[in-house]
Scaffold this motif. Structure first.
Motif, PDB file in Angstrom:
ATOM      1  N   UNK A 184      -7.692   9.717  -9.512  1.00 34.90           N
ATOM      2  CA  UNK A 184      -8.065   8.807  -8.670  1.00 34.90           C
ATOM      3  C   UNK A 184      -7.277   8.730  -7.536  1.00 34.90           C
ATOM      4  N   UNK A 185      -5.928   8.818  -7.563  1.00 33.27           N
ATOM      5  CA  UNK A 185      -5.027   8.902  -6.455  1.00 33.27           C
ATOM      6  C   UNK A 185      -4.919   9.985  -5.547  1.00 33.27           C
ATOM      7  N   UNK A 186      -5.500  11.090  -6.052  1.00 34.30           N
ATOM      8  CA  UNK A 186      -5.773  12.384  -5.190  1.00 34.30           C
ATOM      9  C   UNK A 186      -6.818  12.273  -4.426  1.00 34.30           C
ATOM     10  N   UNK A 187      -7.658  11.153  -4.461  1.00 36.78           N
ATOM     11  CA  UNK A 187      -8.901  11.057  -3.560  1.00 36.78           C
ATOM     12  C   UNK A 187      -8.643   9.813  -2.681  1.00 36.78           C
ATOM     13  N   UNK A 188      -7.652   9.219  -2.451  1.00 33.51           N
ATOM     14  CA  UNK A 188      -7.213   8.049  -2.089  1.00 33.51           C
ATOM     15  C   UNK A 188      -6.029   8.122  -1.076  1.00 33.51           C
ATOM     16  N   UNK A 189      -6.038   7.343  -0.168  1.00 34.98           N
ATOM     17  CA  UNK A 189      -4.868   7.180   0.835  1.00 34.98           C
ATOM     18  C   UNK A 189      -4.669   5.546   0.904  1.00 34.98           C
ATOM     19  N   UNK A 190      -3.346   5.163   1.043  1.00 40.04           N
ATOM     20  CA  UNK A 190      -3.070   3.660   1.666  1.00 40.04           C
ATOM     21  C   UNK A 190      -3.218   3.578   2.968  1.00 40.04           C
ATOM     22  N   UNK A 191      -3.707   2.791   3.590  1.00 40.98           N
ATOM     23  CA  UNK A 191      -3.729   2.519   5.222  1.00 40.98           C
ATOM     24  C   UNK A 191      -3.073   1.037   5.371  1.00 40.98           C
ATOM     25  N   UNK A 192      -2.071   1.183   6.223  1.00 40.80           N
ATOM     26  CA  UNK A 192      -1.368  -0.021   6.431  1.00 40.80           C
ATOM     27  C   UNK A 192      -1.478  -0.325   8.079  1.00 40.80           C
ATOM     28  N   UNK A 193      -1.265  -1.429   8.534  1.00 37.96           N
ATOM     29  CA  UNK A 193      -1.091  -1.686   9.904  1.00 37.96           C
ATOM     30  C   UNK A 193      -2.496  -1.870  10.479  1.00 37.96           C
ATOM     31  N   UNK A 299      -9.268  17.385  -0.281  1.00 34.95           N
ATOM     32  CA  UNK A 299      -8.998  17.751   0.951  1.00 34.95           C
ATOM     33  C   UNK A 299      -9.198  16.846   1.949  1.00 34.95           C
ATOM     34  N   UNK A 300     -10.250  15.891   1.884  1.00 42.00           N
ATOM     35  CA  UNK A 300     -10.819  14.924   3.024  1.00 42.00           C
ATOM     36  C   UNK A 300      -9.578  13.845   3.187  1.00 42.00           C
ATOM     37  N   UNK A 301      -9.121  13.676   1.846  1.00 40.09           N
ATOM     38  CA  UNK A 301      -7.786  12.450   1.718  1.00 40.09           C
ATOM     39  C   UNK A 301      -6.552  13.127   2.128  1.00 40.09           C
ATOM     40  N   UNK A 302      -6.347  14.359   2.123  1.00 37.20           N
ATOM     41  CA  UNK A 302      -5.210  14.992   2.667  1.00 37.20           C
ATOM     42  C   UNK A 302      -5.205  15.014   4.187  1.00 37.20           C
ATOM     43  N   UNK A 303      -6.368  15.301   4.961  1.00 36.45           N
ATOM     44  CA  UNK A 303      -6.489  15.259   6.071  1.00 36.45           C
ATOM     45  C   UNK A 303      -6.117  13.963   6.710  1.00 36.45           C
ATOM     46  N   UNK A 304      -6.770  12.872   6.092  1.00 31.83           N
ATOM     47  CA  UNK A 304      -6.361  11.499   6.571  1.00 31.83           C
ATOM     48  C   UNK A 304      -4.856  11.116   6.573  1.00 31.83           C
ATOM     49  N   UNK A 305      -4.211  11.698   5.281  1.00 30.02           N
ATOM     50  CA  UNK A 305      -2.910  11.515   5.046  1.00 30.02           C
ATOM     51  C   UNK A 305      -2.081  11.989   6.203  1.00 30.02           C
ATOM     52  N   UNK A 306      -2.214  13.223   6.494  1.00 24.61           N
ATOM     53  CA  UNK A 306      -1.243  13.894   7.181  1.00 24.61           C
ATOM     54  C   UNK A 306      -1.361  13.952   8.713  1.00 24.61           C
ATOM     55  N   UNK A 307      -2.633  13.522   9.223  1.00 18.50           N
ATOM     56  CA  UNK A 307      -2.848  13.262  10.563  1.00 18.50           C
ATOM     57  C   UNK A 307      -2.464  11.751  11.088  1.00 18.50           C
ATOM     58  N   UNK A 318      -1.051   5.829   7.456  1.00 18.60           N
ATOM     59  CA  UNK A 318      -1.254   6.419   6.097  1.00 18.60           C
ATOM     60  C   UNK A 318      -0.334   6.633   5.001  1.00 18.60           C
ATOM     61  N   UNK A 319      -0.308   6.463   3.938  1.00 17.34           N
ATOM     62  CA  UNK A 319       0.531   7.095   2.959  1.00 17.34           C
ATOM     63  C   UNK A 319      -0.085   7.348   1.736  1.00 17.34           C
ATOM     64  N   UNK A 320       0.403   8.158   0.870  1.00 13.89           N
ATOM     65  CA  UNK A 320      -0.276   8.676  -0.313  1.00 13.89           C
ATOM     66  C   UNK A 320      -0.392   7.548  -1.193  1.00 13.89           C
ATOM     67  N   UNK A 321      -1.448   7.539  -1.869  1.00 14.32           N
ATOM     68  CA  UNK A 321      -1.687   6.104  -2.611  1.00 14.32           C
ATOM     69  C   UNK A 321      -1.316   6.548  -4.130  1.00 14.32           C
ATOM     70  N   UNK A 322      -0.647   5.661  -4.722  1.00 13.29           N
ATOM     71  CA  UNK A 322      -0.213   5.787  -6.270  1.00 13.29           C
ATOM     72  C   UNK A 322      -1.173   5.683  -7.242  1.00 13.29           C
ATOM     73  N   UNK A 323      -0.880   6.082  -8.405  1.00  8.53           N
ATOM     74  CA  UNK A 323      -2.148   5.955  -9.446  1.00  8.53           C
ATOM     75  C   UNK A 323      -2.167   4.359  -9.533  1.00  8.53           C
ATOM     76  N   UNK A 324      -3.718   3.967  -9.844  1.00 10.60           N
ATOM     77  CA  UNK A 324      -3.960   2.436  -9.986  1.00 10.60           C
ATOM     78  C   UNK A 324      -3.021   1.722 -10.839  1.00 10.60           C
ATOM     79  N   UNK A 325      -2.553   2.155 -11.866  1.00 11.23           N
ATOM     80  CA  UNK A 325      -1.673   1.597 -12.895  1.00 11.23           C
ATOM     81  C   UNK A 325      -0.213   1.615 -12.526  1.00 11.23           C
ATOM     82  N   UNK A 326       0.151   2.431 -11.310  1.00 13.83           N
ATOM     83  CA  UNK A 326       1.188   2.503 -10.775  1.00 13.83           C
ATOM     84  C   UNK A 326       1.493   1.659  -9.664  1.00 13.83           C
ATOM     85  N   UNK A 327       0.688   0.703  -9.200  1.00  7.25           N
ATOM     86  CA  UNK A 327       0.903   0.279  -7.783  1.00  7.25           C
ATOM     87  C   UNK A 327       1.611  -0.913  -8.001  1.00  7.25           C
TER      88      UNK A 327
END
Length: 701
Positions: A184-193, A299-307, A318-327
């Motif tokens: 799950x976390x490979x397809x997800x990014x955390x967006x702040x601000x 790949x779509x999550x990686x683009x959003x993460x690094x741009x 944006x920052x990499x999302x942890x696994x759901x149980x790791x949050x």
């Protein structure tokens, strides 16, 4: 410290190790101790045999064979890549110090046969351990060129091993990535601000933004809500539910009092449950400017993460999302400014804590000098004159006291890391690992070395050009203390890790005194963040004292061999991974080893200068430069693979998943994966059979 004091310390700790290993080999076979020595196996349904037989009460080494024979692939399946990397640290260290032992066998007689120090060869037990160090080699002796050659040869060998291990673990990360199921976390990014927009909520802002700019890859999002009050209510209700469960399973002598207590707790629990439900209904609108945004591909999550997403660098971060149980949920409501301030506060607090710990270090060092103790405490003069007492105080007690003080370090560093704004437990633990490592290097190594003289400390901080000569004088003088430290903190603490004395006593007390047989089994995690710094400290000691005092090397090699067997056993039977960094602890190991090598080179430059071989001192200068260049190459070659997976891997894995036909079901799971556990509808307190179950089972993070 004299040789007899060291032998006393070795004897005490060897006896403790033998005792712990013997008791463990018997106690682990008793079914009543399964929760202590095999909680992982119990949780997996692999119960221990309860039939009576004589073999249960006889010591055996069968667990050693099982730990030794387990393959790396089996370990990977059980403990993840972090478990494999943790054990690779021991494998790497055993290789390093086996080679170091070969060098040590050459250097040790050279040191011992020197006559720089005044000594009596006939009185070996009372001989100072300095006679086995480079300090005993005559000034200007050509034999010192052997030490010079040893530094170059050893550095080359260690760098070769570092490169090989970095390459192996990097390839292992890619292999594990290809063989894994969609995560799950490979397809997800955390967006702040998330910026405030008039007339619409944060959730609507996220939907509009990513639908507009990522129309082909955006899937869904989960907005983060402020749930700190709700989490406290649920925690209280959960504790009370557990208490009711315990009371239902416990026999009371006063039955009437039990009924009254049950009635009281039931009403209190019902009230808490109603408060929780009311708070859950009211919290829907309490959004914070953060959201988990999921995409249809890695790949779509990686683009959003690094741009960078927006013009304002404080918005749409944006920052990499942890696994759901790791949050780690508590810090999501913090603003950009609060997180920035918190990180500096934590940094300052870490420095203050490190400085304050210098007090125990000075106390420990005072115990290694009997003349200081007799000056400070004259009434102890008679006791200190007893040979065995003085040997125990100088050879065993200092390391034991320092080890006891160090137990407070890991929880303190975890606390400081948790207020820095990290959003995953693995991020917190990795940060704490760095803090513990440098805290340990400073207070256990550098502070112990320099605590003998305030003048040395002043020289280090006021005149940096004197660092090599200051360390060259100070470091060899503490070899005796560190040998005793390896034996006490290394050997005994490793065997006590196996024996689990505190957990064993608590298990007996819980069952036989409190009568709590039905307590929920909690399988512990390995807590690599607190164990890795200790291993790396011993590596630093071995590398630093390679040519200064090679007598430390066999004690270190024994420690690494013990650790390899003991921790393999613990990973198989005791610990279960809760979070996974996918091998990201290895760069810490690499950087620490490079630091240790460079420190050895700096000391060598100073020691050869003091030993009146300026030519060797000059020829030693290129070695740290080449080591740092090698490190720079490794950083460029391998670190990018630890920060993120390359596009080649992401696209290939996405294509494989799309062709598998299972992604539709995965997308349905992905939509609600990051829902705050506090917002999950709670279970009804009673389940109809008069028993109670914890409210948050399966929802804790």
């Amino acid at each position: 410290m004299i040789l007899s004091a060291l032998l006393t310390s070795v004897g005490i700790n060897f006896g403790l190790c033998l005792l712990f290993f013997t008791l463990y080999s018997v106690l682990r076979k008793q079914p009543g101790n399964a929760h202590v020595y095999a909680p992982r196996l119990v949780a997996e349904g692999k119960s221990m045999r309860s039939d009576f037989n004589l073999e249960r009460f006889l010591p055996s080494a069968s667990w050693v064979r099982k730990a030794w024979e387990t393959s790396e692939e089996e370990l990977l399946a059980l403990s993840g890549l972090d478990g494999v990397v943790f054990m690779r640290i021991f494998v790497f260290s055993i290789k390093v110090f086996t080679f170091a032992m070969i060098i040590g066998f050459v250097l040790l007689p050279i040191n011992f046969l020197g006559n720089q120090l005044t000594m009596d060869y006939k009185d070996l037990p009372n001989k100072s351990l300095e006679s086995f160090s480079i300090s005993n080699v005559n000034d200007g002796s050509n034999r010192l060129w052997i030490h010079f050659s040893a530094a170059y040869i050893f550095t080359g060998f260690v760098c070769y091993l570092l490169y090989s291990e970095f390459k192996y673990i990097s390839s292992k990360r890619i292999t594990c990535f290809y063989s894994s199921e969609p995560m799950i976390h490979q397809f997800t990014v955390l967006v702040r601000g998330i910026p405030v927009s008039s007339g619409i909520s944060f959730s609507e802002s996220v939907e509009n933004f990513f639908t507009l700019y990522y129309p082909s890859t955006y899937l869904s999002h989960v907005i983060v809500r402020r749930t700190s009050k709700l989490q406290k209510l649920i925690s209280d209700a959960d504790d009370l539910s557990r208490r009711l469960l315990h009371m239902k399973s416990t026999k009371y002598s006063q039955q009437g009092r039990k009924v009254n207590l049950l009635d009281h707790y039931e009403k209190k629990l019902e009230s808490l449950v109603e408060n929780v439900r009311m708070e859950q209904s009211l919290i829907t609108g309490q959004e914070v400017p953060a959201a988990f945004v999921s995409f249809k591909s890695r790949f779509g999550a990686a683009i959003a993460l690094h741009i960078k997403q927006g013009i304002n660098p404080t918005e749409w971060n944006t920052e990499a999302a942890p696994e759901p149980q790791d949050v780690y949920w508590p810090f999501f409501s913090a603003s950009f400014t609060k997180i920035w301030i918190s990180r500096y506060v934590a940094f300052v607090a870490c420095i203050v804590f490190t400085v304050l710990f210098f007090g125990p270090v000075v106390l420990v060092q005072s115990l290694t000098h009997l003349d200081q103790l007799e000056t400070w405490f004259p009434f102890l003069k008679g006791i200190l004159s007893v040979t065995f007492v003085s040997q125990v105080i100088t050879g065993y007690l200092p390391s034991l006291i320092l080890q006891l003080f160090q137990h407070y370090v890991p929880p303190t560093m975890i606390l400081l890391s948790s207020i820095q704004g990290y959003i995953g437990h693995t991020h917190i633990e990795k940060s704490a690992c760095y803090k513990i490592l440098w805290f340990t290097i400073w207070n256990v190594f550098i502070a112990n070395v320099l605590s003998g003289s305030i003048l040395y400390q002043a020289n280090v901080f006021l005149e940096l050009k004197n660092i090599p000569s200051v360390l060259a004088v100070a470091v060899p003088g503490q070899a005796e203390f560190f040998i005793a430290y390896v034996v006490t903190t290394g050997w005994t603490s490793t065997s006590s890790e196996l024996f689990q004395l505190i957990k064993l006593v608590w298990n007996f007390f819980r069952k036989n005194i409190l009568g709590r047989e039905d307590d929920q089994l909690e399988v512990p995690s390995a807590n690599y963040y607190s164990k890795i710094p200790k291993i790396l400290l011993f590596g630093l000691l071995g590398i630093t004292y390679l040519f200064l005092a090679p007598l430390i090397l066999p004690f270190l090699l024994v420690y690494f061999c013990l650790g390899y067997v003991v921790f393999r056993n613990q990973l198989l039977t005791v610990y279960s991974p809760k979070h996974e960094t996918n091998g990201k602890f290895w760069p810490i190991v690499h950087n620490s080893t490079i630091f240790s090598l460079v420190l050895m080179h700096i000391i060598a430059i100073g020691i050869f200068g003091l030993k009146k071989i300026p030519l060797a001192s000059g020829f030693m200068i290129p070695l740290p430069v080449m080591t740092l260049l090698f490190n720079n190459y490794c950083q460029k070659r391998f670190i990018p693979l630890f920060k993120s997976y390359p596009a080649e891997c992401l696209i290939k894995k996405d294509q494989d998943d799309q062709s598998s036909g299972t992604m539709d079901a995965f997308y349905e799971k992905l939509v609600n994966a990051y829902r705050d556990p506090a917002l999950v509808p709670i279970q009804t307190p009673g389940n109809g059979d008069g028993r109670y179950s914890p409210l948050l089972q399966g929802t804790e993070v």
